[in-house]
Design an enzyme around this catalytic site. Structure first.
Site, PDB file in Angstrom:
ATOM      1  N   ASP A 196       0.868  -1.069   0.318  1.00 28.92           N
ATOM      2  CA  ASP A 196      -0.262   0.176  -0.514  1.00 28.92           C
ATOM      3  C   ASP A 196       0.487   2.020   0.505  1.00 28.92           C
ATOM      4  O   ASP A 196       0.646   2.671  -0.530  1.00 28.92           O
ATOM      5  CB  ASP A 196      -1.257   0.239   1.338  1.00 28.92           C
ATOM      6  CG  ASP A 196      -1.757   1.153   1.220  1.00 28.92           C
ATOM      7  OD1 ASP A 196      -2.821   1.400   0.123  1.00 28.92           O
ATOM      8  OD2 ASP A 196      -1.959   1.866   2.440  1.00 28.92           O
ATOM      9  N   LYS A 216       1.716   4.284  -3.544  1.00 25.01           N
ATOM     10  CA  LYS A 216       1.391   5.721  -2.890  1.00 25.01           C
ATOM     11  C   LYS A 216       2.647   6.526  -3.178  1.00 25.01           C
ATOM     12  O   LYS A 216       2.925   7.323  -4.013  1.00 25.01           O
ATOM     13  CB  LYS A 216       1.113   6.390  -0.992  1.00 25.01           C
ATOM     14  CG  LYS A 216       0.183   5.675  -0.972  1.00 25.01           C
ATOM     15  CD  LYS A 216       0.078   5.975   0.944  1.00 25.01           C
ATOM     16  CE  LYS A 216      -1.492   5.327   1.026  1.00 25.01           C
ATOM     17  NZ  LYS A 216      -1.832   5.169   2.418  1.00 25.01           N
TER      18      LYS A 216
END
Length: 917
Positions: free
Chosen positions: A773, A777
């Site tokens: 995750d 980003k």
């Protein structure tokens, strides 16, 4: 076929004065003035005209007899002069206004209570009566015997109304006239039935009876209220000349003479006049055709030089747009004559353009008012009033209204051989005239390379064939390249006094259309500066109308929303929308309508907007099987709402794969879903290229920092010319919480379990601990900074022990994680011995064009070491912020802040679409 004249010879004296009751015969008939009219010889009856005469207005009947122009007056009678001027007020009441006995009483009250010194009232037939009269003609000439029962229905309608309204001599007198008229009509219709055909004069005579009856009843009711008045059969006064276009032109000189004569015989301060009907110069009854009663009122206003003409109807005034299409349409307080003219031409339900001409000449204002809402001031149509002291005009005074015409086609005549050739336009429109088509709009480029024009779609085939025939030689020789037809078009017109001479109005119009993703096919703007006309696809017409109206009138910026994924974040967003909906409407003119909510299994759709306080309950009651294509079509297909946004609250790559198609269709996209921007680079670049070349917006602030302004901060730096050197941050609220609490003697597995219990982690904590995750980003920020990296280019330190990466379930993983606590405890101890803390960070190294995700140590006085809870922190090192990075810090996890970030993007979209900031 039996001739009409033969049929009449078998009908009982319907044209003979001998058949009239003795009290109704004329005093004198000047035989020298009886003339046969030059009408078709096959029908002798057509050489007759019909003029109403009355022995006494109170008692005599209306009759039909040979044309008699003058009834000789008593030479000794004193002639009464007609007092013209603004002491007269003209009122016109349509069929709806006099549709029943109660409504006729209401009209009489309005007349009596009007404080004007003198009043002329023009009245239509009772509602539906004119249609009933036309139906009588159709039935009779079709030899349908039901015309008899239909005529009986006309009789009964007026008889029952009269019984409700009148009594005594007035009732007896009216019923006597009514029965006599019905008897004459029955005989005439019988003649038409026998002949199987009729003439225009007969039709006009028959259909005009509705006005005669309503005027007589209304005048009796006014007198019953104790006010003296006379009623006027306008066929005695209003003289018109038929034209070749099935219209009539008033003969003001002759009408003025006859009005003077009529008034000298019937002086009164209140006159009830029939609308719609008139006579030719030869005294043949006729009508004023479409919108005839309004036209009658305007002509009478001009003849009397009245102070104003009030048109009473069933709406509060003239709307800025059709309220059936634009619910936010507003009543216009004033319109200039030219604005009303333009709007009525383009289909607005205002007035017929010719209604304005008579009053405009004498600067007589027209007031449109609602008979059912007397408190509404209505709309005033008059010459514009300019007041220099008021300063610059506002938008509402520049663009008064919008109107549309549907079912059109564009015809484009194109070719290099047209340039500089005199007579080309004449030949084009001569061919169009020959087939009788109506040209609605013309547009020609200054290069003269092409001419395009709009015609009704039903006429376009004949127009195209005529043009191809007319220009066959030029087409074969290549001087003309094509005669092309573009079907399924609509016209949108923006109307306003002098709006085109005001900078920015045209730009605002086309900007609103572009933002609603409306393609303009043709443009026309006259030098009169009263309107700008655009041609759009028919299916885009209402959407375009709503978009431009919303932009100019600052009506609520309405956005149709579709929420995909009503899970933790999606449901929180729905709660926030529900709480703020009323405030956004009232204070910020933003109307967010959630038209659909869909999960993976069930979806809820609405045509007007879901009641968000009950969406879960409604989903159970009215939910249907989820279908993303149907969902998208429903949310975007509502043409009453110009803007559509789909909010993807999932983490689903399949949903993200639809973004490109949605944006291409003009659907805005807002999402916290990282899959699109961190997916394959070529798809990302394709998506951003589409976004840049269109007015469709794609917002994804919440993909990186939940509710923190990270993407917008990065863009602000780049757009102002700063150069990004490095972005470093703690991007995971979950991992921030874990390492902020991994202190003292606590075990790593204990803190992970606590984070999951508190709702900070994904259902499977490995999704957070894997670092994927954070890597997504990092790749999003890297690409925003201009780096062309794939997700696989980012080295990631995975915090899930390798033996546990294949565990069957999250529960099994958490049970086995304590076995591996020692490794993480050792890392913490090394850091503490050096006076440092552990932080899991992502880094975008723009200088070296790379990114990474790793567990890193920081001194205890470093900003990254100062975090608490689940806060995120991001440091931007740039050429401007080199010695001291720009820091963005705040909560980076949780449904509330993520939903808030999405909501912020929604409001940013509304601002871009025209909401006041």
């Amino acid at each position: 076929m039996a001739s009409l004249s033969a049929a009449i010879s078998h009908s009982p004296h319907i044209l003979s004065p001998k058949s009239l009751p003795h009290h109704a015969k004329p005093k004198k008939i000047c035989q020298s003035q009886c003339r046969a009219l030059p009408l078709p010889r096959r029908s002798p009856i057509c050489r007759m005209s019909f003029v109403s005469r009355w022995e006494s207005r109170g008692t005599s009947n209306t009759h039909i007899f040979t044309s008699v122009r003058d009834v000789l007056l008593d030479e000794s009678a004193e002639k009464v002069q007609l007092p013209k001027g603004d002491t007269w007020s003209v009122h016109k009441f349509g069929g709806t206004c006099v549709g029943s006995s109660e409504r006729i009483k209401n009209v009489a009250d309005i007349i009596v209570n009007d404080d004007s010194e003198r009043k002329l009232v023009v009245v239509s037939a009772m509602s539906k009566v004119t249609d009933m009269m036309y139906d009588l003609i159709d039935k009779a000439q079709s030899r349908d015997e039901s015309y008899i029962s239909a005529l009986d229905a006309v009789l009964e309608k007026h008889k029952s109304t009269a019984l409700d309204l009148l009594d005594g001599d007035d009732l007896a007198s009216f019923l006597s006239r009514l029965h006599h008229d019905i008897s004459n009509l029955k005989a005439m219709l019988r003649a038409i039935y026998i002949a199987g055909h009729t003439t225009e004069s007969f039709v006009d005579f028959v259909v005009g009876h509705g006005e005669l009856w309503s005027a007589q009843m209304l005048s009796s009711v006014v007198r019953k209220n104790g006010v003296d008045c006379n009623w006027m059969d306008t066929r005695e006064v209003l003289i018109v000349n038929p034209t070749s276009t099935d219209q009539v032109d008033p003969d003001y000189v002759e009408s003025d003479k006859r009005l003077e004569k009529w008034y000298s015989q019937n002086p009164s301060k209140i006159i009830i006049a029939t609308g719609f009907i008139a006579s030719t110069l030869q005294n043949i009854p006729t009508t004023l055709k479409r919108d005839g009663s309004d036209f009658s009122a305007a002509i009478m206003g001009a003849l009397f030089r009245a102070g104003q003409v009030t048109i009473w109807t069933d709406v509060d005034g003239v709307y800025s747009a059709d309220p059936r299409k634009v619910s936010e349409a507003v009543i216009l307080r004033t319109l200039s004559y030219q604005e009303a003219w333009e709007m009525s031409y383009f289909g607005a339900n205002v007035l017929h353009p010719r209604t304005i001409i008579p009053v405009m000449q004498y600067s007589i204002p027209i007031i449109i008012r609602n008979i059912f809402n007397l408190s509404a001031p209505g709309t005033k149509i008059c010459h514009p009033l300019f007041n220099d002291k008021e300063g610059a005009p506002n938008v509402e005074s520049l663009v008064k209204g919008f109107a549309t015409i549907d079912n059109l086609a564009l015809v484009n005549v194109e070719g290099t051989g047209m340039a500089g050739v005199p007579g080309t336009a004449h030949a084009i429109f001569g061919a169009v005239k020959d087939v009788g088509a109506n040209v609605i709009m013309i547009s020609q480029a200054s290069s003269e390379h092409s001419v395009c024009f709009a015609v009704p779609e039903k006429e376009v085939k004949a127009v195209a064939e005529a043009l191809k025939s007319r220009f066959r030689q030029a087409l074969d020789a290549g001087r003309l390249s094509q005669v092309a037809v573009i079907p399924n078009c609509s016209i949108l017109a923006a109307v306003g006094q002098k709006m085109a001479s005001t900078p920015g109005v045209s730009a605002t119009l086309f900007n609103a259309l572009a933002k609603a993703n409306i393609n303009v096919r043709a443009i026309a703007q006259g030098c009169s500066e009263y309107n700008i006309t655009v041609v759009v696809k028919r299916e885009d017409c209402i959407k375009a109308l709503r978009a431009v109206h919303s932009r100019f009138y600052l009506s609520r910026t309405t956005i149709a929303m579709g929420i995909i994924g009503p899970g933790l974040i999606g449901s929180t967003l729905l709660e926030q929308l529900s709480d703020q909906a009323a405030v956004l409407k009232e204070e910020f003119n933003i109307d967010l309508r959630v038209m659909g909510i869909t999960g993976s299994r069930t979806m809820l759709l609405s045509d007007v907007g879901i009641e968000l306080s009950r969406w879960r309950e409604l989903q159970k009651e009215k939910g249907e099987v989820a279908d993303l294509e149907k969902f998208t079509q429903h949310v975007h297909g509502n043409h009453f709402i110009p803007n559509t946004v789909l909010v993807d609250c999932t983490a689903d790559s399949v949903v993200a794969s639809h973004y490109y198609d949605w944006l291409r269709k003009g659907i805005h996209v807002i999402t916290p879903n990282k899959k699109a921007n961190s997916g394959p680079l070529d798809q990302y670049l394709k998506l951003r290229a589409l976004q840049r070349q269109s007015y469709t917006h794609y917002f994804y602030e919440a993909t990186v920092g939940a509710g923190l302004p990270i993407i917008s901060t990065l863009r602000g730096l780049l757009e102002t010319g700063d150069k990004i050197l490095r972005i470093e941050g703690i991007f995971s609220g979950t991992l921030s919480y874990i390492f902020n609490n991994f202190i003292g003697k606590r075990a790593f597995s204990e803190v992970v379990a606590e984070a999951k219990q508190a709702g900070y982690t994904e259902p499977d904590p490995r999704d957070d601990l894997s670092g994927t995750d954070v890597a997504r980003k990092v790749i999003i920020l890297a690409r925003e900074s201009g780096l062309k990296l794939e997700l696989s280019d980012i080295p990631v330190q995975n915090l899930v022990p390798e033996p546990l990466r294949a565990s069957a379930s999250a529960e099994e993983f958490l049970q086995q994680l304590p076995q591996y606590d020692q490794d993480m405890t050792n890392n913490r101890q090394v850091a503490e011995d050096a006076g440092e803390v552990l932080r899991y960070v992502g880094v975008v190294d723009v200088v070296n064009q790379k990114g990474l995700v790793k567990l890193q140590r920081y001194k205890k006085d470093h900003p990254f070491a100062q975090l608490s809870g689940s806060d995120n922190i991001i440091a931007f090192t740039t050429t401007r912020y080199k010695s001291q990075p720009l820091i963005v810090r705040g909560p980076g996890a949780g449904a509330e802040v993520t939903a808030g970030g999405i909501f912020s993007d929604v409001l940013r979209l509304a601002s871009y679409l025209g909401a006041p900031s």
